[in-house]
Motif scaffolding. Sequence first.
Motif, PDB file in Angstrom:
ATOM      1  N   PHE A 145       0.687  -1.142   0.111  1.00  0.00           N
ATOM      2  CA  PHE A 145       0.156   0.004  -0.104  1.00  0.00           C
ATOM      3  C   PHE A 145       0.870   1.091   0.169  1.00  0.00           C
ATOM      4  O   PHE A 145       2.131   1.226   0.065  1.00  0.00           O
ATOM      5  CB  PHE A 145      -0.958   0.167   1.069  1.00  0.00           C
ATOM      6  N   ALA A 146       0.110   2.477  -0.237  1.00  0.00           N
ATOM      7  CA  ALA A 146       0.853   3.866  -0.273  1.00  0.00           C
ATOM      8  C   ALA A 146       0.135   4.649   0.785  1.00  0.00           C
ATOM      9  O   ALA A 146      -1.050   4.613   0.889  1.00  0.00           O
ATOM     10  CB  ALA A 146       0.822   4.127  -1.878  1.00  0.00           C
ATOM     11  N   VAL A 147       0.985   5.549   1.088  1.00  0.00           N
ATOM     12  CA  VAL A 147       0.631   6.757   2.043  1.00  0.00           C
ATOM     13  C   VAL A 147       1.120   8.030   0.780  1.00  0.00           C
ATOM     14  O   VAL A 147       2.149   8.381   0.493  1.00  0.00           O
ATOM     15  CB  VAL A 147       1.373   7.048   3.216  1.00  0.00           C
ATOM     16  N   GLU A 148      -0.293   8.974   0.983  1.00  0.00           N
ATOM     17  CA  GLU A 148      -0.076   9.822  -0.083  1.00  0.00           C
ATOM     18  C   GLU A 148      -0.671  11.337   0.496  1.00  0.00           C
ATOM     19  O   GLU A 148      -1.525  11.166   1.652  1.00  0.00           O
ATOM     20  CB  GLU A 148      -0.880   9.579  -1.284  1.00  0.00           C
ATOM     21  N   TYR A 149      -0.272  12.480   0.060  1.00  0.00           N
ATOM     22  CA  TYR A 149      -0.755  13.557   0.666  1.00  0.00           C
ATOM     23  C   TYR A 149      -1.056  14.507  -0.879  1.00  0.00           C
ATOM     24  O   TYR A 149      -0.011  14.648  -1.557  1.00  0.00           O
ATOM     25  CB  TYR A 149       0.219  14.446   1.572  1.00  0.00           C
ATOM     26  N   ASP A 150      -2.348  14.640  -1.052  1.00  0.00           N
ATOM     27  CA  ASP A 150      -2.891  15.515  -1.841  1.00  0.00           C
ATOM     28  C   ASP A 150      -2.153  15.048  -3.231  1.00  0.00           C
ATOM     29  O   ASP A 150      -1.840  15.737  -4.093  1.00  0.00           O
ATOM     30  CB  ASP A 150      -2.250  17.145  -1.644  1.00  0.00           C
ATOM     31  N   GLY A 151      -2.425  13.816  -3.309  1.00  0.00           N
ATOM     32  CA  GLY A 151      -1.970  13.079  -4.690  1.00  0.00           C
ATOM     33  C   GLY A 151      -0.326  12.697  -4.805  1.00  0.00           C
ATOM     34  O   GLY A 151       0.030  12.023  -5.679  1.00  0.00           O
ATOM     35  N   GLU A 152       0.342  13.321  -3.804  1.00  0.00           N
ATOM     36  CA  GLU A 152       1.763  12.922  -3.810  1.00  0.00           C
ATOM     37  C   GLU A 152       2.501  11.938  -2.848  1.00  0.00           C
ATOM     38  O   GLU A 152       1.894  11.827  -1.704  1.00  0.00           O
ATOM     39  CB  GLU A 152       2.341  14.496  -3.333  1.00  0.00           C
ATOM     40  N   LEU A 153       2.919  10.994  -3.497  1.00  0.00           N
ATOM     41  CA  LEU A 153       3.393   9.999  -2.690  1.00  0.00           C
ATOM     42  C   LEU A 153       4.596  10.372  -1.715  1.00  0.00           C
ATOM     43  O   LEU A 153       5.283  11.037  -1.644  1.00  0.00           O
ATOM     44  CB  LEU A 153       4.095   8.879  -3.665  1.00  0.00           C
ATOM     45  N   LEU A 154       4.039   9.850  -0.383  1.00  0.00           N
ATOM     46  CA  LEU A 154       5.027   9.843   0.684  1.00  0.00           C
ATOM     47  C   LEU A 154       5.945   8.827   1.088  1.00  0.00           C
ATOM     48  O   LEU A 154       6.868   8.825   1.435  1.00  0.00           O
ATOM     49  CB  LEU A 154       4.352  10.431   1.989  1.00  0.00           C
ATOM     50  N   ALA A 155       4.977   7.798   1.050  1.00  0.00           N
ATOM     51  CA  ALA A 155       5.935   6.237   1.352  1.00  0.00           C
ATOM     52  C   ALA A 155       4.974   5.221   0.695  1.00  0.00           C
ATOM     53  O   ALA A 155       3.940   5.140   0.414  1.00  0.00           O
ATOM     54  CB  ALA A 155       5.701   6.083   2.915  1.00  0.00           C
ATOM     55  N   VAL A 156       5.937   4.121   0.523  1.00  0.00           N
ATOM     56  CA  VAL A 156       5.392   3.102  -0.165  1.00  0.00           C
ATOM     57  C   VAL A 156       5.714   1.924   0.742  1.00  0.00           C
ATOM     58  O   VAL A 156       6.698   1.517   1.499  1.00  0.00           O
ATOM     59  CB  VAL A 156       5.945   2.590  -1.524  1.00  0.00           C
ATOM     60  N   ILE A 157       4.771   0.985   1.109  1.00  0.00           N
ATOM     61  CA  ILE A 157       4.872  -0.073   2.082  1.00  0.00           C
ATOM     62  C   ILE A 157       4.604  -1.368   1.058  1.00  0.00           C
ATOM     63  O   ILE A 157       3.662  -1.465   0.531  1.00  0.00           O
ATOM     64  CB  ILE A 157       3.793  -0.153   3.384  1.00  0.00           C
ATOM     65  N   SER A 158       5.665  -2.231   1.241  1.00  0.00           N
ATOM     66  CA  SER A 158       5.744  -3.362   0.265  1.00  0.00           C
ATOM     67  C   SER A 158       6.615  -4.500   0.601  1.00  0.00           C
ATOM     68  O   SER A 158       7.727  -4.411   1.254  1.00  0.00           O
ATOM     69  CB  SER A 158       6.320  -2.917  -1.332  1.00  0.00           C
ATOM     70  N   ARG A 159       6.382  -5.580   0.405  1.00  0.00           N
ATOM     71  CA  ARG A 159       7.107  -6.936   0.393  1.00  0.00           C
ATOM     72  C   ARG A 159       7.882  -7.391  -0.952  1.00  0.00           C
ATOM     73  O   ARG A 159       8.771  -8.096  -0.694  1.00  0.00           O
ATOM     74  CB  ARG A 159       6.038  -8.195   0.875  1.00  0.00           C
TER      75      ARG A 159
END
Length: 164
Positions: free
Chosen positions: A109-123
């Motif tokens: 999954f991803a964490v975004e602010y106003d359409g801008e990517l802040l972090a990606v969580i992935s295996r």
Amino acid sequence: MRFLVRDRLLGIGDDYWIEDEHGNKVFLVDGKAMRIRDTFEIKDAQGRVLIDIDQKMFALRDTMVIEREGEALATIRRKRLSLLRNHYRVTLVDGTELDVSGKILDREFAVEYDGELLAVISRRWLHVRETYGVDVVRDDADPALLIAVAVCVIHLAEKEREDD
């Protein structure tokens, strides 16, 4: 910045280290057992508490609150009407909203602010079993906060799955 999280994350009372990409212990997640509500602390390598995470007791939807130094920092709850994907909203105290979406239980999954990517969580990047990565994309982002967000949404998603 990439951080590695061992996926035994959700046992209340369990403590585990989050390492940087070089294997250095950076954050300790301290699960507090014997409490009425689910509680975690995120500490730095020296043992200082950076973030407190508590589950709100009397909320209509499962909600977790992130605090720093006793002050509320953010509230996390499942977004209503998210049919296709797991979707959570993080509301910061200043009114800013972060959007968390993807396959939470699969750790994709991803964490975004106003359409801008802040972090990606992935295996996907990792070959170590039962480990996922938190890749903080922006240099000015708060890694402890983004890790706390990941801990919260995974905890809420797991709890929701148990209740079904």
